[in-house]
Scaffold this motif. Structure first.
Motif, PDB file in Angstrom:
ATOM      1  N   TYR A  47       0.836  -1.209   0.000  1.00 28.34           N
ATOM      2  CA  TYR A  47       0.000   0.000   0.000  1.00 28.34           C
ATOM      3  C   TYR A  47       0.869   1.257   0.000  1.00 28.34           C
ATOM      4  O   TYR A  47       2.025   1.225   0.449  1.00 28.34           O
ATOM      5  CB  TYR A  47      -0.961  -0.027   1.193  1.00 28.34           C
ATOM      6  N   ASP A  53       8.273   0.762  11.173  1.00 27.22           N
ATOM      7  CA  ASP A  53       8.532   1.763  12.212  1.00 27.22           C
ATOM      8  C   ASP A  53       9.631   1.296  13.171  1.00 27.22           C
ATOM      9  O   ASP A  53       9.774   1.820  14.264  1.00 27.22           O
ATOM     10  CB  ASP A  53       7.240   2.135  12.949  1.00 27.22           C
ATOM     11  N   PRO A 165     -13.769  -7.413   7.784  1.00 27.65           N
ATOM     12  CA  PRO A 165     -14.743  -7.365   8.887  1.00 27.65           C
ATOM     13  C   PRO A 165     -16.045  -8.029   8.470  1.00 27.65           C
ATOM     14  O   PRO A 165     -16.279  -8.268   7.279  1.00 27.65           O
ATOM     15  CB  PRO A 165     -14.934  -5.861   9.099  1.00 27.65           C
ATOM     16  N   ILE A 197     -11.815   2.069   6.621  1.00 25.19           N
ATOM     17  CA  ILE A 197     -12.289   1.474   7.872  1.00 25.19           C
ATOM     18  C   ILE A 197     -11.078   0.912   8.613  1.00 25.19           C
ATOM     19  O   ILE A 197     -10.356   0.064   8.088  1.00 25.19           O
ATOM     20  CB  ILE A 197     -13.344   0.381   7.597  1.00 25.19           C
ATOM     21  N   THR A 199      -8.003   2.134  11.883  1.00 22.01           N
ATOM     22  CA  THR A 199      -6.975   3.157  12.121  1.00 22.01           C
ATOM     23  C   THR A 199      -5.768   2.556  12.848  1.00 22.01           C
ATOM     24  O   THR A 199      -5.191   3.183  13.736  1.00 22.01           O
ATOM     25  CB  THR A 199      -7.554   4.326  12.962  1.00 22.01           C
ATOM     26  N   SER A 201      -1.820   0.478  12.571  1.00 20.11           N
ATOM     27  CA  SER A 201      -0.530   0.905  12.005  1.00 20.11           C
ATOM     28  C   SER A 201      -0.565   0.972  10.477  1.00 20.11           C
ATOM     29  O   SER A 201       0.058   1.854   9.879  1.00 20.11           O
ATOM     30  CB  SER A 201       0.569  -0.067  12.424  1.00 20.11           C
ATOM     31  N   SER A 202      -1.276   0.037   9.831  1.00 20.29           N
ATOM     32  CA  SER A 202      -1.340   0.058   8.363  1.00 20.29           C
ATOM     33  C   SER A 202      -2.087   1.301   7.895  1.00 20.29           C
ATOM     34  O   SER A 202      -1.591   2.060   7.042  1.00 20.29           O
ATOM     35  CB  SER A 202      -2.042  -1.191   7.820  1.00 20.29           C
ATOM     36  N   ALA A 203      -3.301   1.506   8.429  1.00 15.06           N
ATOM     37  CA  ALA A 203      -4.101   2.654   7.994  1.00 15.06           C
ATOM     38  C   ALA A 203      -3.373   3.962   8.272  1.00 15.06           C
ATOM     39  O   ALA A 203      -3.408   4.892   7.454  1.00 15.06           O
ATOM     40  CB  ALA A 203      -5.459   2.634   8.691  1.00 15.06           C
ATOM     41  N   GLN A 205      -0.404   4.555   8.032  1.00 19.49           N
ATOM     42  CA  GLN A 205       0.598   4.798   6.985  1.00 19.49           C
ATOM     43  C   GLN A 205      -0.034   5.140   5.640  1.00 19.49           C
ATOM     44  O   GLN A 205       0.490   5.971   4.898  1.00 19.49           O
ATOM     45  CB  GLN A 205       1.499   3.565   6.833  1.00 19.49           C
ATOM     46  N   ARG A 222     -12.904   3.064  15.093  1.00 20.25           N
ATOM     47  CA  ARG A 222     -13.676   2.419  16.162  1.00 20.25           C
ATOM     48  C   ARG A 222     -13.029   2.700  17.513  1.00 20.25           C
ATOM     49  O   ARG A 222     -13.703   2.993  18.487  1.00 20.25           O
ATOM     50  CB  ARG A 222     -13.762   0.916  15.904  1.00 20.25           C
ATOM     51  N   THR A 223     -11.697   2.608  17.551  1.00 17.56           N
ATOM     52  CA  THR A 223     -10.955   2.840  18.797  1.00 17.56           C
ATOM     53  C   THR A 223      -9.732   3.692  18.460  1.00 17.56           C
ATOM     54  O   THR A 223      -8.987   3.344  17.541  1.00 17.56           O
ATOM     55  CB  THR A 223     -10.447   1.503  19.392  1.00 17.56           C
ATOM     56  N   ILE A 332     -20.575   1.926  12.800  1.00 15.29           N
ATOM     57  CA  ILE A 332     -21.000   1.483  11.466  1.00 15.29           C
ATOM     58  C   ILE A 332     -22.132   0.477  11.627  1.00 15.29           C
ATOM     59  O   ILE A 332     -22.020  -0.483  12.399  1.00 15.29           O
ATOM     60  CB  ILE A 332     -19.825   0.829  10.698  1.00 15.29           C
ATOM     61  N   GLY A 355      -8.764  -1.296   6.313  1.00 15.32           N
ATOM     62  CA  GLY A 355      -7.482  -1.386   7.034  1.00 15.32           C
ATOM     63  C   GLY A 355      -7.738  -2.138   8.318  1.00 15.32           C
ATOM     64  O   GLY A 355      -7.405  -1.652   9.410  1.00 15.32           O
ATOM     65  N   THR A 356      -8.360  -3.309   8.191  1.00 15.99           N
ATOM     66  CA  THR A 356      -8.935  -3.992   9.347  1.00 15.99           C
ATOM     67  C   THR A 356      -8.066  -5.129   9.897  1.00 15.99           C
ATOM     68  O   THR A 356      -8.543  -5.959  10.677  1.00 15.99           O
ATOM     69  CB  THR A 356     -10.345  -4.530   8.981  1.00 15.99           C
ATOM     70  N   GLY A 357      -6.821  -5.175   9.457  1.00 15.27           N
ATOM     71  CA  GLY A 357      -5.885  -6.086  10.109  1.00 15.27           C
ATOM     72  C   GLY A 357      -5.897  -7.514   9.588  1.00 15.27           C
ATOM     73  O   GLY A 357      -6.315  -7.776   8.451  1.00 15.27           O
ATOM     74  N   ARG A 466      -9.201  -4.096  22.981  1.00 19.32           N
ATOM     75  CA  ARG A 466      -9.286  -5.233  22.058  1.00 19.32           C
ATOM     76  C   ARG A 466      -8.051  -5.120  21.167  1.00 19.32           C
ATOM     77  O   ARG A 466      -7.645  -4.013  20.815  1.00 19.32           O
ATOM     78  CB  ARG A 466     -10.571  -5.034  21.248  1.00 19.32           C
TER      79      ARG A 466
HETATM   80  P1  NAP Z   1      -4.787  -3.695  13.255  1.00 22.50           P
HETATM   81  O1  NAP Z   1      -3.763  -3.071  14.089  1.00 22.50           O
HETATM   82  O2  NAP Z   1      -5.372  -4.978  13.690  1.00 22.50           O
HETATM   83  O3  NAP Z   1      -5.920  -2.608  13.032  1.00 22.50           O
HETATM   84  C1  NAP Z   1      -7.170  -2.940  12.504  1.00 22.50           C
HETATM   85  C2  NAP Z   1      -8.061  -1.718  12.556  1.00 22.50           C
HETATM   86  O4  NAP Z   1      -9.308  -2.050  11.956  1.00 22.50           O
HETATM   87  C3  NAP Z   1      -8.347  -1.250  13.975  1.00 22.50           C
HETATM   88  O5  NAP Z   1      -8.415   0.140  13.989  1.00 22.50           O
HETATM   89  C4  NAP Z   1      -9.717  -1.895  14.258  1.00 22.50           C
HETATM   90  O6  NAP Z   1     -10.473  -1.230  15.226  1.00 22.50           O
HETATM   91  C5  NAP Z   1     -10.352  -1.741  12.886  1.00 22.50           C
HETATM   92  N1  NAP Z   1     -11.460  -2.665  12.668  1.00 22.50           N
HETATM   93  C6  NAP Z   1     -11.391  -4.009  12.560  1.00 22.50           C
HETATM   94  N2  NAP Z   1     -12.624  -4.512  12.356  1.00 22.50           N
HETATM   95  C7  NAP Z   1     -13.469  -3.460  12.352  1.00 22.50           C
HETATM   96  C8  NAP Z   1     -14.872  -3.332  12.198  1.00 22.50           C
HETATM   97  N3  NAP Z   1     -15.656  -4.404  12.022  1.00 22.50           N
HETATM   98  N4  NAP Z   1     -15.412  -2.101  12.244  1.00 22.50           N
HETATM   99  C9  NAP Z   1     -14.623  -1.023  12.426  1.00 22.50           C
HETATM  100  N5  NAP Z   1     -13.299  -1.067  12.581  1.00 22.50           N
HETATM  101  C10 NAP Z   1     -12.732  -2.283  12.539  1.00 22.50           C
HETATM  102  O7  NAP Z   1      -4.245  -3.970  11.752  1.00 22.50           O
HETATM  103  P2  NAP Z   1      -3.096  -3.217  10.944  1.00 22.50           P
HETATM  104  O8  NAP Z   1      -3.251  -1.749  11.014  1.00 22.50           O
HETATM  105  O9  NAP Z   1      -3.049  -3.851   9.612  1.00 22.50           O
HETATM  106  O10 NAP Z   1      -1.787  -3.560  11.744  1.00 22.50           O
HETATM  107  C11 NAP Z   1      -1.523  -4.882  12.170  1.00 22.50           C
HETATM  108  C12 NAP Z   1      -0.119  -4.951  12.670  1.00 22.50           C
HETATM  109  O11 NAP Z   1       0.758  -5.017  11.574  1.00 22.50           O
HETATM  110  C13 NAP Z   1       0.370  -3.774  13.474  1.00 22.50           C
HETATM  111  O12 NAP Z   1      -0.080  -3.728  14.778  1.00 22.50           O
HETATM  112  C14 NAP Z   1       1.866  -3.949  13.387  1.00 22.50           C
HETATM  113  O13 NAP Z   1       2.350  -4.883  14.295  1.00 22.50           O
HETATM  114  C15 NAP Z   1       1.994  -4.499  11.962  1.00 22.50           C
HETATM  115  N6  NAP Z   1       2.356  -3.371  11.115  1.00 22.50           N
HETATM  116  C16 NAP Z   1       3.592  -2.878  11.352  1.00 22.50           C
HETATM  117  C17 NAP Z   1       3.995  -1.797  10.652  1.00 22.50           C
HETATM  118  C18 NAP Z   1       5.346  -1.275  10.981  1.00 22.50           C
HETATM  119  O14 NAP Z   1       5.627  -0.155  10.662  1.00 22.50           O
HETATM  120  N7  NAP Z   1       6.204  -2.072  11.632  1.00 22.50           N
HETATM  121  C19 NAP Z   1       3.176  -1.198   9.720  1.00 22.50           C
HETATM  122  C20 NAP Z   1       1.914  -1.734   9.485  1.00 22.50           C
HETATM  123  C21 NAP Z   1       1.511  -2.836  10.208  1.00 22.50           C
HETATM  124  P3  NAP Z   1     -10.333  -1.624  16.792  1.00 22.50           P
HETATM  125  O15 NAP Z   1      -9.023  -1.023  17.221  1.00 22.50           O
HETATM  126  O16 NAP Z   1     -11.501  -1.012  17.441  1.00 22.50           O
HETATM  127  O17 NAP Z   1     -10.327  -3.119  16.860  1.00 22.50           O
END
Ligand code: NAP
Length: 502
Positions: A47, A53, A165, A197, A199, A201-203, A205, A222-223, A332, A355-357, A466
């Motif tokens: 992306y 980081d 999601p 959707i 926020t 670490s990915s979103a 960025q 959401r949080t 939502i 950006g839901t992980g 969470r």
């Molecule tokens: P994430 O941290 O799991 O974030 C997912 C986001 O989606 C959260 O804000 C979550 O809200 C939201 N979400 C999920 N389901 C939802 C729903 N049904 N409705 C509304 N919001 C929803 O995923 P990610 O941002 O992809 O990051 C994952 C991990 O990857 C990071 O923690 C990190 O370890 C790694 N990463 C690392 C880097 C780096 O620079 N090293 C960069 C990117 C990613 P809630 O918080 O409310 O659950």
């Protein structure tokens, strides 16, 4: 005779394992990789704005000094370039079977039998290393093979499967939608009405570059996350030369970053002396970058810092203050054909980016692992995954995991942990040949779990938020609760007392 070793995945973990085998003169291994290139998560997450980081000189192998880092924090293309460089330099690329999926692995008769299948898109691009011995084609099933190995090393990662999601109506959306880890680079965002959707670490960025291109951007939060600045900068030519040529400088710089992270961030996660400092730093960053009190309130977390992964980014907050960006915190309700409906009505969108992980707690899925006596690993892990040192599981002999349960970090480089795990596996291999398959003793596993449970009680992840660190039931299955020097020490101990043979 060297054991036949299957490595699953050609990301940081799988490549590190393959490289250390090569360096030890063991060439009887095959790396299975579903995609057509090395890189794992750094290949999949392309992306805009993707990067790490953790500083470049620490987010890399300790044994591979690299002259090409252009900045303090590496961007995704640089990390991918580094991994390709390592694969080529250490001669492991020829051992990778690209576009080959491992769908099952069963321990039977003292060996592992892997079900492999070439994926149609890539057969032409496959590297063709020497095939393992004793492979038996399965008649009538296109390309599926059962291949026999003595040892399996799984390096599939924790963040390899995107989590979409479960929001009602997602299929009804008439615009373009995609997940951040499967970015649609053909879709031009210029002037679009975009909904993001999530926020995390990915979103954080990709939101700044998307905000700069979109006509309007709604960020659905959401949080809120704790966010601290990322002091990124390009290295000047002199610094690069010095880091490359001054003896010991790169090593000393790496060591300094490592100790800094360990000495300041880890105590905050263990609710120690630096928790207050971390909170202060994040709130100061928020105050400095967001002047509107309403927006600031929306972005202020209500749980302790570190409970979720702290976002390290200096461009995220400024993007949220742009006139074409709204931070939406209303719940939502559903996705409709025309956009995202919240408790306050419809927010129109022609593009939705999730950006839901990731499905982070489903370790090794979807590969079906079957151990001694037909035991299924997914059944064993129903209440949450666990493994001795995050590496070995009772009843699953000669199976070793990289970046397995309870080995993720919220404060330091995961490459450090992977190197510790590979070191442990390398220490196990010499014991295999004469004594049969090795398997961690149930009592060693039980003692390990008890120690983890105790250590976990002082960490910040348990309550109040969470996160992808834990199962829906709240068990922290992903993170290592101790300091990383302790993990290095434990993984460097002679392995034998914890294992049995036969
Ligand atoms: P994430 O941290 O799991 O974030 C997912 C986001 O989606 C959260 O804000 C979550 O809200 C939201 N979400 C999920 N389901 C939802 C729903 N049904 N409705 C509304 N919001 C929803 O995923 P990610 O941002 O992809 O990051 C994952 C991990 O990857 C990071 O923690 C990190 O370890 C790694 N990463 C690392 C880097 C780096 O620079 N090293 C960069 C990117 C990613 P809630 O918080 O409310 O659950």
């Amino acid at each position: 005779m060297s054991p036949r070793i299957a490595i699953i995945g050609a990301g940081f973990g799988g490549l590190c394992m393959a490289i250390q085998l090569e360096r030890a003169g063991i060439t009887s291994y095959t790396v299975f990789e579903k995609a057509g290139e090395v890189g794992g998560t750094w290949r999949d997450n392309s992306y805009p704005g993707a990067g790490c980081d953790i500083p470049s000189h620490l987010y890399s192998f300790s044994f591979e000094k690299y002259a090409s880092w252009t900045r303090r924090y590496p961007g995704q293309p640089e990390i991918l370039g580094y991994l390709a460089h390592c694969a080529d330099k250490y001669g492991v690329r020829g051992k990778i079977r690209f576009h080959t999926e491992v769908s099952a692995a069963a321990f039977d008769g003292g060996h592992w039998h892997l079900t492999t299948r070439p994926l149609p898109s890539g057969t032409a691009e496959c590297a063709q290393p020497d095939g393992p011995r004793d492979d038996r084609p399965v008649p009538g099933v296109g390309g599926v093979r059962i291949e026999e190995f003595d040892v399996v090393v799984a390096g599939v990662g924790q963040l390899n499967r995107p989590l979409m999601p479960d929001i009602p109506g997602m299929a009804d959306f008439e615009g373009v939608s995609f997940h951040s880890a499967r970015w649609n680079h053909d879709h031009d965002l210029s002037g679009r009405r975009v909904a993001v959707i999530g926020t995390g670490s990915s979103a954080a960025q990709f939101i700044p570059p998307v905000a700069g291109r979109a006509g309007h951007l709604d960020v659905f939060q959401r949080t809120p996350n704790w966010v601290i600045p990322k002091p990124d900068a390009a290295f000047g030519p002199l610094t690069r030369l010095a880091l490359h040529f001054v003896p010991g400088l790169q090593r000393a710089y790496r060591e300094w970053i490592y100790r800094y992270a360990e000495g300041t961030l880890y105590p905050a996660l263990a609710r120690g002396w630096s928790e207050g400092l971390l909170r202060k730093r994040a709130l100061g960053h928020l105050r400095a970058q967001v002047t509107d009190p309403g927006l600031r309130a929306k972005l202020t977390p209500g749980y302790p810092p570190g409970c979720k992964r702290v976002v390290i980014d200096s461009k995220f907050y400024p993007a949220l203050t742009r006139p074409n960006v709204d931070v939406v915190t209303d719940r939502i309700v559903r996705i409709t054909a025309k956009g995202v409906e919240t408790t306050r009505g419809l927010r129109a969108a022609d593009t939705i980016i999730y950006g839901t992980g990731f499905k982070s707690t489903e370790f090794l899925a979807p590969i079906a692992f079957t151990g001694r006596g037909g035991q299924r690993l997914d059944e064993r892990w129903k209440q949450g995954a666990e493994a001795y040192l995050g590496i070995s599981v009772p009843d699953f002999p000669n199976l070793f995991l990289l970046y397995g349960p309870n080995t993720n970090l919220g404060h330091n480089s995961i490459i450090f942990m992977i190197e510790c795990q590979v070191n442990h596996i390398m220490n196990c291999l010499p014991h295999l040949s004469d004594r049969g398959p090795m398997e961690v003793r149930p009592e060693a596993m039980a003692a390990w779990s008890r120690q983890l449970d105790v250590a976990m009680t002082r960490m910040v992840w348990g309550n109040g938020c969470r996160s992808w660190y834990k199962t829906a039931e709240g068990r922290v299955t992903n993170n290592w609760p101790g300091p990383t020097p302790l993990y290095r020490k434990l993984t460097a101990l002679p392995p034998l007392p914890a294992y049995r043979f036969g």
